[in-house]
Design a protein around this motif. Structure first.
Motif, mmCIF file in Angstrom:
data_model
loop_
_atom_site.group_PDB
_atom_site.id
_atom_site.type_symbol
_atom_site.label_atom_id
_atom_site.label_comp_id
_atom_site.label_asym_id
_atom_site.label_seq_id
_atom_site.Cartn_x
_atom_site.Cartn_y
_atom_site.Cartn_z
ATOM 1 N N ILE A 93 44.718 48.499 50.840
ATOM 2 C CA ILE A 93 43.544 47.806 50.316
ATOM 3 C C ILE A 93 43.353 48.182 48.858
ATOM 4 C CG2 ILE A 93 41.071 47.421 50.569
ATOM 5 C CD1 ILE A 93 41.273 48.278 53.453
ATOM 6 N N ALA A 94 43.382 47.204 47.994
ATOM 7 C CA ALA A 94 43.144 47.443 46.574
ATOM 8 C C ALA A 94 41.718 47.047 46.215
ATOM 9 C CB ALA A 94 44.141 46.645 45.736
ATOM 10 N N GLY A 95 41.309 47.414 45.002
ATOM 11 C CA GLY A 95 40.015 46.958 44.521
ATOM 12 C C GLY A 95 40.047 45.456 44.279
ATOM 13 N N ILE A 96 38.988 44.761 44.660
ATOM 14 C CA ILE A 96 38.892 43.308 44.534
ATOM 15 C C ILE A 96 37.893 42.971 43.435
ATOM 16 C CG2 ILE A 96 38.307 41.163 45.712
ATOM 17 C CD1 ILE A 96 40.832 42.436 46.772
ATOM 18 N N THR A 97 38.311 42.135 42.503
ATOM 19 C CA THR A 97 37.458 41.787 41.370
ATOM 20 C C THR A 97 36.715 40.483 41.633
ATOM 21 O OG1 THR A 97 39.219 40.544 40.278
ATOM 22 C CG2 THR A 97 39.086 42.898 39.807
ATOM 23 N N PHE A 139 45.982 41.939 54.621
ATOM 24 C CA PHE A 139 45.682 42.555 53.327
ATOM 25 C C PHE A 139 46.721 42.159 52.273
ATOM 26 C CE2 PHE A 139 43.375 46.016 55.814
ATOM 27 C CZ PHE A 139 42.125 45.542 55.464
ATOM 28 N N LYS A 140 47.994 42.139 52.668
ATOM 29 C CA LYS A 140 49.049 41.751 51.728
ATOM 30 C C LYS A 140 48.869 40.307 51.269
ATOM 31 C CE LYS A 140 52.700 44.963 53.170
ATOM 32 N NZ LYS A 140 54.057 45.093 53.772
ATOM 33 N N ASN A 141 48.522 39.431 52.203
ATOM 34 C CA ASN A 141 48.294 38.033 51.845
ATOM 35 C C ASN A 141 47.130 37.894 50.869
ATOM 36 O OD1 ASN A 141 50.370 37.272 53.551
ATOM 37 N ND2 ASN A 141 49.015 36.772 55.269
ATOM 38 N N LEU A 142 46.091 38.689 51.110
ATOM 39 C CA LEU A 142 44.934 38.655 50.214
ATOM 40 C C LEU A 142 45.308 39.143 48.822
ATOM 41 C CD1 LEU A 142 41.862 38.245 49.802
ATOM 42 C CD2 LEU A 142 41.535 40.580 50.638
ATOM 43 N N HIS A 143 46.077 40.235 48.784
ATOM 44 C CA HIS A 143 46.434 40.834 47.494
ATOM 45 C C HIS A 143 47.508 40.048 46.754
ATOM 46 C CE1 HIS A 143 44.882 44.876 49.266
ATOM 47 N NE2 HIS A 143 43.915 44.066 48.909
ATOM 48 N N SER A 144 48.145 39.106 47.438
ATOM 49 C CA SER A 144 49.122 38.260 46.745
ATOM 50 C C SER A 144 48.434 37.283 45.797
ATOM 51 C CB SER A 144 49.961 37.487 47.774
ATOM 52 O OG SER A 144 49.152 36.550 48.489
ATOM 53 N N GLN A 172 46.870 37.057 42.774
ATOM 54 C CA GLN A 172 46.918 38.021 41.677
ATOM 55 C C GLN A 172 45.581 38.232 40.981
ATOM 56 O OE1 GLN A 172 49.506 40.008 40.832
ATOM 57 N NE2 GLN A 172 50.534 39.178 42.642
ATOM 58 N N HIS A 173 44.819 37.147 40.786
ATOM 59 C CA HIS A 173 43.602 37.296 39.996
ATOM 60 C C HIS A 173 42.498 38.037 40.754
ATOM 61 C CE1 HIS A 173 42.909 33.462 42.202
ATOM 62 N NE2 HIS A 173 41.673 33.905 42.263
ATOM 63 N N LEU A 174 42.702 38.332 42.046
ATOM 64 C CA LEU A 174 41.681 39.036 42.819
ATOM 65 C C LEU A 174 41.786 40.551 42.706
ATOM 66 C CD1 LEU A 174 41.458 37.046 46.179
ATOM 67 C CD2 LEU A 174 40.060 36.808 44.124
ATOM 68 N N CYS A 175 42.974 41.070 42.467
ATOM 69 C CA CYS A 175 43.196 42.516 42.530
ATOM 70 C C CYS A 175 42.956 43.173 41.179
ATOM 71 C CB CYS A 175 44.615 42.820 43.007
ATOM 72 S SG CYS A 175 44.927 42.201 44.666
ATOM 73 N N SER A 176 42.256 44.289 41.203
ATOM 74 C CA SER A 176 41.990 45.022 39.964
ATOM 75 C C SER A 176 43.289 45.596 39.413
ATOM 76 C CB SER A 176 40.997 46.156 40.222
ATOM 77 O OG SER A 176 41.536 47.095 41.125
ATOM 78 N N LYS A 177 43.435 45.485 38.106
ATOM 79 C CA LYS A 177 44.654 45.970 37.483
ATOM 80 C C LYS A 177 44.426 47.266 36.707
ATOM 81 C CE LYS A 177 46.875 41.538 37.521
ATOM 82 N NZ LYS A 177 45.832 40.901 38.261
ATOM 83 N N LYS A 178 43.184 47.595 36.484
ATOM 84 C CA LYS A 178 42.902 48.788 35.692
ATOM 85 C C LYS A 178 41.615 49.427 36.188
ATOM 86 C CE LYS A 178 42.377 50.419 30.928
ATOM 87 N NZ LYS A 178 42.279 50.026 29.499
ATOM 88 N N ASN A 179 41.652 50.727 36.345
ATOM 89 C CA ASN A 179 40.465 51.493 36.720
ATOM 90 C C ASN A 179 40.278 52.638 35.739
ATOM 91 O OD1 ASN A 179 41.811 50.758 39.738
ATOM 92 N ND2 ASN A 179 39.648 50.284 39.454
ATOM 93 N N SER A 180 39.075 53.210 35.742
ATOM 94 C CA SER A 180 38.823 54.357 34.876
ATOM 95 C C SER A 180 39.680 55.540 35.326
ATOM 96 C CB SER A 180 37.341 54.743 34.933
ATOM 97 O OG SER A 180 37.001 55.226 36.227
ATOM 98 N N ASP A 181 39.902 56.478 34.428
ATOM 99 C CA ASP A 181 40.679 57.675 34.775
ATOM 100 C C ASP A 181 40.037 58.427 35.932
ATOM 101 O OD1 ASP A 181 42.431 57.071 32.758
ATOM 102 O OD2 ASP A 181 41.489 58.411 31.286
ATOM 103 N N LEU A 182 38.710 58.370 36.005
ATOM 104 C CA LEU A 182 37.985 59.046 37.079
ATOM 105 C C LEU A 182 38.289 58.419 38.433
ATOM 106 C CD1 LEU A 182 35.713 61.085 37.900
ATOM 107 C CD2 LEU A 182 34.085 59.223 37.497
ATOM 108 N N ALA A 183 38.367 57.091 38.481
ATOM 109 C CA ALA A 183 38.516 56.377 39.750
ATOM 110 C C ALA A 183 39.964 56.156 40.162
ATOM 111 C CB ALA A 183 37.812 55.032 39.664
ATOM 112 N N GLN A 184 40.897 56.261 39.240
ATOM 113 C CA GLN A 184 42.278 55.892 39.525
ATOM 114 C C GLN A 184 42.876 56.617 40.731
ATOM 115 O OE1 GLN A 184 43.618 53.357 37.969
ATOM 116 N NE2 GLN A 184 45.536 53.454 39.096
ATOM 117 N N PRO A 185 42.724 57.942 40.860
ATOM 118 C CA PRO A 185 43.313 58.625 42.033
ATOM 119 C C PRO A 185 42.778 58.107 43.366
ATOM 120 C CG PRO A 185 42.706 60.221 40.347
ATOM 121 C CD PRO A 185 42.113 58.907 39.933
ATOM 122 N N LEU A 186 41.474 57.834 43.430
ATOM 123 C CA LEU A 186 40.879 57.355 44.673
ATOM 124 C C LEU A 186 41.399 55.956 45.010
ATOM 125 C CD1 LEU A 186 37.138 57.773 45.645
ATOM 126 C CD2 LEU A 186 38.407 55.732 46.233
#
Length: 486
Positions: free
Chosen positions: A113-117, A82-87, A89-103
């Protein structure tokens, strides 16, 4: 002779009480929820011998020695992947809605596991179209195909998928198939497993069911995921088993099963591939290394760019992840919640969260099938209706077949689609998977599907429900007693 008989009787009685006391302390030391612990204690005290046997075989989560050791070794390697995947940079979401951010924060901190764009995403509501799409993708696979299903039942279009999979293996595609032993029992009794293995497909029977293993591993722990991965770029998941609903469980008399699947294209398949590699290693002891996402395929047109978060649960993974994610989603709601589930036996925490949301003024809607394939669950779920209706929750009973889709929509923005039923087994026990999408347009698409379900449903009237026959209330409470075990 009399003295020997007396001594033997006392030894038998003492052994009996020592055994009861030992099991009691074992249950209390596990620090389970109070309803769960009390249910088991009552069963053991009322039916001592049967209760003890049932608890030892069903009461604790134990994978068996080999799988437990593999689970301990598996997770650290998955974290690295997972760390290798998230390294990238352009794959990982950088911003989420206020509703989704806590989840999203919960999942990244607990699972890594981060959100993947950069993904395309389509919902499939018709089983015929879903199976046809799977066949098409399998026929055009070039490198690898991985599948995991709870149920694969031969017949109809399911056989077309099997033929396409065999043809793919014969032309050199690396194919792996992981099927739950209990759910796919009919499949393993047919000639299909041998045909597939002879074609070069790795077919694995997950969590084999056997009386010889009943005290070595918990038998009702099941591989409940439904996933298709193709060329590390196309992925499917959702509620649908690999069955043709025209031929599946016709004897139950509940109509055809109605499912919801998501077809995805993009780097999210790499995340799901890592989860699949963990399942494969736990079952076979063999480690497979999923390839990294193809950089040439990660930049999609902006109008098709969906950020997707994958949540996986089950032994070997962080505990209660999907349960916690659903709780956060429900508590985050401000306007509206729509839930579809075939089996409604929520935990106390989830039940209270749903009721509190309604008391806060959130419009809460739950859609369940009028009839399902489980007599126990059908009656046990009714025991929750009164509390939900009193809180103002709208409960719809779907009449167009067995509504098997599992989805949650929060405020038209945050969507959860996957394999998880709202029952104890899915939330706390089985291997499950759910995708989360933080997107208003996708939320509108899911809402349209859910509203179609509502159009084929009957709303339960709270006043009429309170007037139901007294014998029904007794039966509901009787089965509610077993709800922590369902």
């Amino acid at each position: 002779m009399t003295t020997s008989y007396t001594i033997f009787s006392w030894l038998l009685v003492m052994s009996y009480w020592i055994l009861i006391a030992g099991i009691t302390f074992r249950i209390l030391l596990k620090r389970r929820s109070v309803p769960f612990a009390m249910t088991w204690l009552l069963i053991i005290y009322i039916l001592p011998l049967l209760g003890i046997i049932a608890y030892l075989s069903l009461g604790e989560l134990h994978l068996g020695k080999c799988r437990s050791e593999r689970a301990r070794n598996m997770w650290p390697s998955m974290v690295i992947l997972f760390k290798n995947l998230h390294s990238i940079q352009h794959l990982c979401s950088k911003k989420n809605s206020d509703l989704a951010q806590p989840l999203f924060q919960l999942c990244e901190n607990r699972q890594g596991i981060a959100g993947i764009t950069g993904n395309q995403l389509k919902l499939l509501t018709n089983s015929h179209d879903t199976l046809r799409a799977v066949v098409y993708d399998v026929q055009h696979a070039c490198h690898n195909i991985e599948m995991v299903f709870y149920i694969w039942q031969p017949g109809g279009q399911a056989d077309e998928v099997a033929k396409a999979l065999i043809a793919a293996a014969q032309r050199g595609v690396n194919c792996r198939l992981l099927l739950d032993s209990a759910g796919s029992v009919e499949f393993f009794r047919t000639e299909w497993p041998n045909l597939m293995r002879n074609a070069g497909i790795d077919v694995v029977e997950a969590l084999p069911v056997s009386l010889l293993r009943i005290f070595l591993r918990r038998m009702d722990l099941r591989q409940h995921r439904k996933v298709v991965l193709i060329d590390n770029y196309i992925a499917y998941t959702g509620s649908m088993n690999l069955v043709d609903p025209r031929f599946f469980k016709k004897h139950t008399g509940v109509g055809q099963w109605v499912d919801l699947m998501a077809r995805m294209e993009g780097p999210i398949a790499a995340t799901m591939g890592i989860i699949y590699s963990g399942d494969w290693e736990m079952e076979t002891g063999k480690r497979i290394s999923p390839p990294p996402p193809n950089d040439n395929l990660t930049f999609l047109r902006k109008n098709h760019d969906h950020t997707i978060l994958v949540i996986a649960s089950g032994p070997g993974l962080p505990e209660n992840m999907i349960h916690q994610a659903i709780l956060i989603a429900v508590f985050s709601a401000r306007k509206k919640i729509i839930i579809t589930t075939p089996y409604l036996i929520p935990s106390d925490d989830l039940l209270h969260a749903i009721c509190i949301a309604s008391y806060r003024g959130v419009d809460v809607n739950i859609i369940i099938p009028r009839h399902n394939d489980s007599f126990l669950v059908r009656w046990a779920s009714r025991a929750f209706f009164s509390e939900l209706l009193e809180a103002g929750v709208k409960i719809y009973q779907f009449e167009g077949g067995l509504l098997h889709s599992k989805s949650i929509l929060i405020d038209g923005q945050l969507s959860l689609v996957g394999t998880v039923n709202l029952d104890m087994r899915s939330l706390w026990l089985n291997f499950e998977i759910t995708i989360v999408i933080d997107n208003h347009e996708f939320g509108n698409e899911l809402a349209c599907i859910q509203n179609q379900y509502i159009a084929q449903s009957c709303l339960i009237d709270a006043h009429s429900w309170l007037q139901r026959a007294y014998w029904k209330r007794i039966v509901e409470r009787l089965f509610y007693f077993f709800s922590p075990l369902l």
